[in-house]
Motif scaffolding. Structure first.
Motif, short mmCIF file in Angstrom:
data_model
loop_
_atom_site.label_atom_id
_atom_site.label_comp_id
_atom_site.label_asym_id
_atom_site.label_seq_id
_atom_site.Cartn_x
_atom_site.Cartn_y
_atom_site.Cartn_z
N LYS A 191 0.84 -1.19 0.00
CA LYS A 191 0.00 0.00 0.00
C LYS A 191 0.88 1.25 0.00
O LYS A 191 0.89 2.03 0.95
N PRO A 192 1.64 1.46 -1.09
CA PRO A 192 2.53 2.62 -1.13
C PRO A 192 1.73 3.92 -1.17
O PRO A 192 0.66 3.98 -1.77
N VAL A 193 2.29 4.93 -0.54
CA VAL A 193 1.57 6.22 -0.45
C VAL A 193 2.44 7.36 -0.96
O VAL A 193 2.05 8.08 -1.89
N VAL A 194 3.62 7.56 -0.38
CA VAL A 194 4.42 8.73 -0.76
C VAL A 194 5.38 8.36 -1.88
O VAL A 194 5.71 7.20 -2.10
N SER A 195 5.83 9.38 -2.59
CA SER A 195 6.78 9.19 -3.69
C SER A 195 8.21 9.21 -3.17
O SER A 195 8.49 9.80 -2.12
N PRO A 196 9.14 8.60 -3.90
CA PRO A 196 10.55 8.70 -3.52
C PRO A 196 11.02 10.15 -3.43
O PRO A 196 11.86 10.49 -2.60
N SER A 197 10.48 11.01 -4.29
CA SER A 197 10.90 12.41 -4.25
C SER A 197 10.48 13.09 -2.95
O SER A 197 11.16 14.00 -2.46
N PHE A 198 9.35 12.68 -2.36
CA PHE A 198 8.94 13.22 -1.06
C PHE A 198 9.97 12.86 0.00
O PHE A 198 10.38 13.71 0.80
N CYS A 199 10.40 11.60 0.01
CA CYS A 199 11.39 11.17 1.00
C CYS A 199 12.73 11.87 0.77
O CYS A 199 13.43 12.23 1.73
N GLN A 200 13.09 12.07 -0.49
CA GLN A 200 14.32 12.79 -0.78
C GLN A 200 14.24 14.22 -0.26
O GLN A 200 15.21 14.76 0.28
#
Length: 506
Positions: A191-200
């Motif tokens: 159930k993925p929610v956020v994008s890798p760019s958000f975490c970056q």
């Protein structure tokens, strides 16, 4: 260079709200969303708080100290306590509603406008107030609103939302500060929610793993310091509350089936959104009307004055508050004195509508109180409740069972992980050695009857690995494996505690 604001108190006695835990940590630290010194740059309001948590974790490891996050001090167990560093997270109460599409994974199918990022110290009350004026609310909460979101989630706090579950069951993401002061974003791979760019953008490592998430979401501070959670708020609705009193025999069948047709509730055979039964264990005979049935139906929102913004404690909503001023009861008087307290606090009401933030209002804690809570499978509920009643009538004490129901949880060590429906039996009581003895007798009686049960991590429990495995089975090893996959040896020690070791989980 700017640094996060951290205020420090040393050799200060700390006590929880209920008076069941008292400890003197080496350091009691308050972390703030504030920079001090020159060179402050614009950025998220929560950034200084995150930096403060990271700095304290690095400090704890360098000094070989244990570190625990402290929320609303609502837990009756020592889950937050340590002789090392205790971190008061209540000043970290930033809340933000709504996510941009660029911050979301393409697989996310929910409502971006309803996604709520809540820092660890945001209280349930603050969340209700923030959300309700924006047309949203929490999907469910506990019976009172003094807990912080991190504390409530990580100990498995619940209401009686049989179709939703406990508070951890609507969490979508966890922002954790772990060993070395690193921070990571944990969510389910399924159930993925956020994008890798958000975490970056926030500097966090993205970890997508169902087993890790399910273990970390109810980990009572043992997987690191929880900086923030992400969940999808629900459009604002009303709860229409009623409370009726009836004979215990009349409600008994529904306790193990949730078939409420014979109870003649205002909604007929419809199972209410919230269904709860408080039982006076000394008045279970015919004609004694020893069962108090509180139920709430979910209704469409309409403007009303009954909202979180104006809420005060709603009489009877938190049964823990009833007994705090009761001290010195002699055992033979308990059956006589309990009846007027219950009948006064659980007075009949019919169809009182209010927002969730109003119905689950502020609890006015008074005096020294204790409580233990167990989880059992729905089918075992009648036998388990009967065990409590039997113990009470053989060994009088000032407690009583308060029974609620939630959807079974996927969280690895949630005490509500009975599928499809978990029954919770809370035993609020006045604080005394006799109460502690009563809890032990109840636990022993349940086991003597062969009833598998779990214990609420935020309440008084038997701190023993063998007893925890009796309720959770192989889930204990799954939880430990997930913790070891996230934390190295240094981190496991830093986020441990005497209580965790006593439970056999350290």
């Amino acid at each position: 260079m700017a640094s996060p604001l951290i205020t420090l108190r040393e050799n200060t006695i700390w006590e929880n709200k209920h008076g069941t835990v008292s400890i003197t940590p080496r350091s009691l630290c308050d972390v703030w969303n504030t920079w001090v010194g020159p060179g402050v740059s614009n950025g998220p309001i929560w950034r200084p708080g995150l930096a403060g948590l990271r700095a304290l974790v690095a400090q704890a490891e360098a000094q070989n100290q244990r570190i625990r996050g402290l929320g609303g001090a609502w837990s009756l167990s020592p889950a937050a306590a340590t002789h090392g560093i205790m971190v008061n997270t209540k000043p970290l109460n930033y809340i933000e509603l709504g996510f941009r599409d660029a911050s979301l994974d393409t697989a996310f199918s929910g409502n971006p406008d309803a996604l709520c990022f809540a820092q660890c110290g945001a209280s349930v009350l603050e969340l209700y107030q923030y959300l309700e004026v924006r047309g949203y609310t929490l999907p469910t909460s506990g019976a009172s609103n003094g807990q912080t979101i991190a504390g409530a989630v990580s100990t498995g706090t619940h209401g009686s939302a049989h179709s939703i579950g406990s508070m951890q069951d609507y969490i979508l993401g966890l922002h954790m500060v772990i060993d070395g002061g690193r921070h990571c974003w944990i969510e389910r791979a399924s159930k993925p929610v956020v994008s890798p760019s958000f975490c970056q953008a926030i500097g966090a490592e993205l970890l997508r793993d169902d087993a890790l998430f399910n273990a970390a979401v109810v980990s009572f501070g043992s997987f690191g310091l929880m900086h923030a959670v992400l969940f999808e708020a629900e459009p604002l609705f009303l709860l229409e509350k009623s409370l009726v009193r009836m004979d215990y025999a009349r409600v008994q069948a529904a306790l193990g089936t949730l078939d409420v047709e014979a109870l003649d509730l205002s909604g007929g055979r419809e199972l209410p959104f919230h269904f709860e039964v408080v039982v006076n264990p000394y008045r279970v005979s015919r004609g004694q009307r020893g069962a108090y049935v509180r139920y709430m139906y979910k209704r469409p929102y309409r403007p009303t004055q009954a909202s979180a913004g104006g809420s005060t404690w709603v009489q009877g909503d938190d049964v823990m508050t009833m007994l705090g001023t009761v001290t010195g009861w002699t055992p033979h008087l308990v059956p006589v004195l309990l009846e007027p307290i219950l009948s006064a606090q659980l007075a009949p009401v019919q169809g009182v509508a209010g927002t969730p933030g109003f119905q689950f209002g502020a609890a006015d804690l008074r005096g020294y109180v204790m409580s233990s809570e167990i989880g059992v499978a729905l089918a075992d509920a009648p036998n388990a409740i009967d065990a409590v009643i039997d113990v009470a009538n053989r060994f009088h004490w000032s407690g009583f069972p308060a029974i609620r129901y939630v959807k079974g949880s996927d969280a690895t060590l949630a005490f509500t992980n009975f599928s499809p429906t978990a029954c919770t039996i809370e035993l609020p009581s006045a604080g005394s050695p006799r109460t502690l003895e009563a809890f032990h007798r109840v636990w022993d009686e349940l086991r003597a009857r062969g009833i598998r049960f779990t214990m609420h991590w935020g309440q008084m429990m038997r701190e023993n690995r063998e007893w925890i495995e009796y309720g959770h089975g192989a889930r204990v090893e799954e939880w430990l494996a997930a913790r070891q996959s996230l934390l190295g040896a240094t981190g496991q020690r830093a986020f441990g505690s005497d209580w965790l070791t006593a439970c056999g989980l350290g």
